[in-house]
Design a protein around this motif. Sequence first.
Motif, PDB file in Angstrom:
ATOM      1  N   LEU A  30      55.909   1.690   9.305  1.00 34.47           N
ATOM      2  CA  LEU A  30      54.540   1.414   9.385  1.00 34.47           C
ATOM      3  C   LEU A  30      54.102   0.579  10.569  1.00 34.47           C
ATOM      4  O   LEU A  30      52.933   0.739  11.171  1.00 34.47           O
ATOM      5  CB  LEU A  30      54.093   0.283   8.038  1.00 34.47           C
ATOM      6  N   PHE A  31      54.987  -0.373  11.098  1.00 38.01           N
ATOM      7  CA  PHE A  31      54.728  -0.964  12.443  1.00 38.01           C
ATOM      8  C   PHE A  31      54.682   0.001  13.443  1.00 38.01           C
ATOM      9  O   PHE A  31      53.923  -0.234  14.499  1.00 38.01           O
ATOM     10  CB  PHE A  31      55.900  -1.926  12.458  1.00 38.01           C
ATOM     11  N   ILE A  32      55.478   0.918  13.529  1.00 38.40           N
ATOM     12  CA  ILE A  32      55.473   2.143  14.675  1.00 38.40           C
ATOM     13  C   ILE A  32      54.305   2.660  14.441  1.00 38.40           C
ATOM     14  O   ILE A  32      53.363   3.029  15.526  1.00 38.40           O
ATOM     15  CB  ILE A  32      56.603   2.952  14.366  1.00 38.40           C
ATOM     16  N   ALA A  33      53.789   3.240  13.242  1.00 36.57           N
ATOM     17  CA  ALA A  33      52.430   3.757  13.024  1.00 36.57           C
ATOM     18  C   ALA A  33      51.118   2.801  13.496  1.00 36.57           C
ATOM     19  O   ALA A  33      50.312   3.556  13.808  1.00 36.57           O
ATOM     20  CB  ALA A  33      52.544   4.159  11.504  1.00 36.57           C
ATOM     21  N   GLY A  37      49.173   5.020  15.712  1.00 37.44           N
ATOM     22  CA  GLY A  37      47.845   5.266  15.194  1.00 37.44           C
ATOM     23  C   GLY A  37      46.676   4.769  15.785  1.00 37.44           C
ATOM     24  O   GLY A  37      45.605   5.635  15.936  1.00 37.44           O
ATOM     25  N   THR A  38      46.720   3.657  16.297  1.00 38.95           N
ATOM     26  CA  THR A  38      45.824   2.954  17.180  1.00 38.95           C
ATOM     27  C   THR A  38      45.562   3.686  18.417  1.00 38.95           C
ATOM     28  O   THR A  38      44.385   3.852  18.877  1.00 38.95           O
ATOM     29  CB  THR A  38      46.152   1.552  17.473  1.00 38.95           C
ATOM     30  N   LEU A  39      46.711   4.362  18.975  1.00 36.87           N
ATOM     31  CA  LEU A  39      46.393   4.888  20.511  1.00 36.87           C
ATOM     32  C   LEU A  39      45.599   6.366  19.913  1.00 36.87           C
ATOM     33  O   LEU A  39      44.742   6.800  20.779  1.00 36.87           O
ATOM     34  CB  LEU A  39      47.780   5.340  20.814  1.00 36.87           C
ATOM     35  N   ILE A  40      46.044   6.979  18.922  1.00 38.12           N
ATOM     36  CA  ILE A  40      45.462   8.317  18.418  1.00 38.12           C
ATOM     37  C   ILE A  40      43.997   7.916  18.186  1.00 38.12           C
ATOM     38  O   ILE A  40      43.010   8.714  18.576  1.00 38.12           O
ATOM     39  CB  ILE A  40      46.155   8.691  17.166  1.00 38.12           C
ATOM     40  N   ALA A  41      43.665   6.953  17.256  1.00 38.23           N
ATOM     41  CA  ALA A  41      42.278   6.744  17.353  1.00 38.23           C
ATOM     42  C   ALA A  41      41.333   6.175  18.494  1.00 38.23           C
ATOM     43  O   ALA A  41      40.253   6.709  18.461  1.00 38.23           O
ATOM     44  CB  ALA A  41      42.147   5.452  16.296  1.00 38.23           C
ATOM     45  N   LEU A  42      41.881   5.601  18.971  1.00 34.39           N
ATOM     46  CA  LEU A  42      41.296   5.204  20.465  1.00 34.39           C
ATOM     47  C   LEU A  42      40.755   6.617  21.385  1.00 34.39           C
ATOM     48  O   LEU A  42      40.017   6.919  22.185  1.00 34.39           O
ATOM     49  CB  LEU A  42      41.991   4.315  21.340  1.00 34.39           C
ATOM     50  N   ALA A  43      42.043   7.524  21.522  1.00 36.27           N
ATOM     51  CA  ALA A  43      41.874   8.745  22.288  1.00 36.27           C
ATOM     52  C   ALA A  43      40.664   9.690  21.686  1.00 36.27           C
ATOM     53  O   ALA A  43      40.184  10.237  22.531  1.00 36.27           O
ATOM     54  CB  ALA A  43      43.232   9.621  22.235  1.00 36.27           C
ATOM     55  N   THR A  98      57.128   7.659   9.428  1.00 37.68           N
ATOM     56  CA  THR A  98      56.368   7.333  10.452  1.00 37.68           C
ATOM     57  C   THR A  98      54.948   8.246  10.847  1.00 37.68           C
ATOM     58  O   THR A  98      53.658   7.931  11.159  1.00 37.68           O
ATOM     59  CB  THR A  98      57.177   7.091  11.711  1.00 37.68           C
ATOM     60  N   LEU A  99      55.432   9.606  10.650  1.00 40.65           N
ATOM     61  CA  LEU A  99      54.332  10.482  11.047  1.00 40.65           C
ATOM     62  C   LEU A  99      53.239  10.489   9.947  1.00 40.65           C
ATOM     63  O   LEU A  99      52.112  10.513  10.305  1.00 40.65           O
ATOM     64  CB  LEU A  99      54.959  12.198  10.908  1.00 40.65           C
ATOM     65  N   SER A 100      53.663  10.348   8.778  1.00 41.99           N
ATOM     66  CA  SER A 100      52.811  10.170   7.701  1.00 41.99           C
ATOM     67  C   SER A 100      52.062   9.152   7.743  1.00 41.99           C
ATOM     68  O   SER A 100      50.483   8.781   7.525  1.00 41.99           O
ATOM     69  CB  SER A 100      53.433  10.373   6.378  1.00 41.99           C
ATOM     70  N   ARG A 101      52.498   7.822   8.055  1.00 43.67           N
ATOM     71  CA  ARG A 101      51.754   6.608   8.162  1.00 43.67           C
ATOM     72  C   ARG A 101      50.986   6.785   9.426  1.00 43.67           C
ATOM     73  O   ARG A 101      49.805   5.837   9.391  1.00 43.67           O
ATOM     74  CB  ARG A 101      52.804   5.386   8.284  1.00 43.67           C
ATOM     75  N   THR A 102      51.177   7.385  10.453  1.00 48.26           N
ATOM     76  CA  THR A 102      50.708   7.272  11.646  1.00 48.26           C
ATOM     77  C   THR A 102      49.125   7.944  11.503  1.00 48.26           C
ATOM     78  O   THR A 102      48.058   7.437  11.950  1.00 48.26           O
ATOM     79  CB  THR A 102      51.378   8.098  12.926  1.00 48.26           C
ATOM     80  N   ILE A 103      49.093   8.952  10.722  1.00 48.08           N
ATOM     81  CA  ILE A 103      47.830   9.835  10.220  1.00 48.08           C
ATOM     82  C   ILE A 103      47.045   8.866   9.543  1.00 48.08           C
ATOM     83  O   ILE A 103      45.928   8.769   9.954  1.00 48.08           O
ATOM     84  CB  ILE A 103      48.391  11.006   9.292  1.00 48.08           C
ATOM     85  N   ASN A 153      46.065  -1.033   1.846  1.00 50.55           N
ATOM     86  CA  ASN A 153      46.288   0.019   0.909  1.00 50.55           C
ATOM     87  C   ASN A 153      47.475   0.755   1.440  1.00 50.55           C
ATOM     88  O   ASN A 153      48.375   1.344   0.521  1.00 50.55           O
ATOM     89  CB  ASN A 153      45.191   0.776   0.531  1.00 50.55           C
ATOM     90  N   ASN A 154      47.353   0.954   2.781  1.00 49.87           N
ATOM     91  CA  ASN A 154      48.382   1.922   3.432  1.00 49.87           C
ATOM     92  C   ASN A 154      49.804   1.348   3.138  1.00 49.87           C
ATOM     93  O   ASN A 154      50.858   2.063   2.843  1.00 49.87           O
ATOM     94  CB  ASN A 154      48.116   2.045   4.783  1.00 49.87           C
ATOM     95  N   THR A 155      49.807   0.017   3.195  1.00 53.06           N
ATOM     96  CA  THR A 155      51.080  -0.754   3.247  1.00 53.06           C
ATOM     97  C   THR A 155      51.721  -0.696   1.819  1.00 53.06           C
ATOM     98  O   THR A 155      53.013  -0.314   1.704  1.00 53.06           O
ATOM     99  CB  THR A 155      50.937  -2.348   3.460  1.00 53.06           C
TER     100      THR A 155
END
Length: 220
Positions: A30-33, A37-43, A98-103, A153-155
């Motif tokens: 979750l911490f990695i995500a 996830g923030t980088l993906i959102a900004l991109a 990590t992949l799942s949480r990142t999404i 909720n994600n956590t």
Amino acid sequence: MKFSFEYLWKCLLSGLVYIPVTLRLALIPLFIALFLGTLIALARIFKVPVVEKVFKAFVAVYSGIPLMITLLIFHLIYLSCFKPGKNGTMMLAYFTFTLSRTILVSESVRGAFLSIPKGQYEAAFSCGFSTFQTLRKIIIPQVIPVALPNLTNNTLGAIKNTSIVLVLGLVDVLNGSTIPCADTYSYVEGYVAAAIIYWAINAVVEFFLVRLEKHFSKKK
């Protein structure tokens, strides 16, 4: 079938030992995500050429596949391409979670950013702020209170989803709670014990995250 509270207590004690494993499987990805996830959102928000389309396709495809299936696919690939190591299966679980949480995090963060009126960006740029300064000083402080309920909720979901490592043979709270059941083959007490432990963990985590939400809401 007779339910034994004495046996339930034994299963609870067995499951409690593996709480650190469950928390690591939930929180490290979750911490990695949060970062990825923030980088993906900004991109995607700033429509970075090529990268934005790649991330959009990745989110669309990966979010449509159940976590259990991706875990099994990656596990089979791992067994086929690599020599199983001591911590290989655990690293595989970290990678898949990590992949799942990142999404999920990227969508939560993207929604929070889109909730901020575009006029705030324009006002900041008119005052001479750079994009980085605008994000750091104006936008992100407003995004955090909006994103926190979904991240909470994600956590909680991340903690509950760790139970699927059962298919990999990893011992977490669920597996640990059912270890004593191998003596009698009565698994009801073990599953009830696991349910109690998961509920207790989520209750504590939710308590602190709700307090965090209220703190940032007051600052907003």
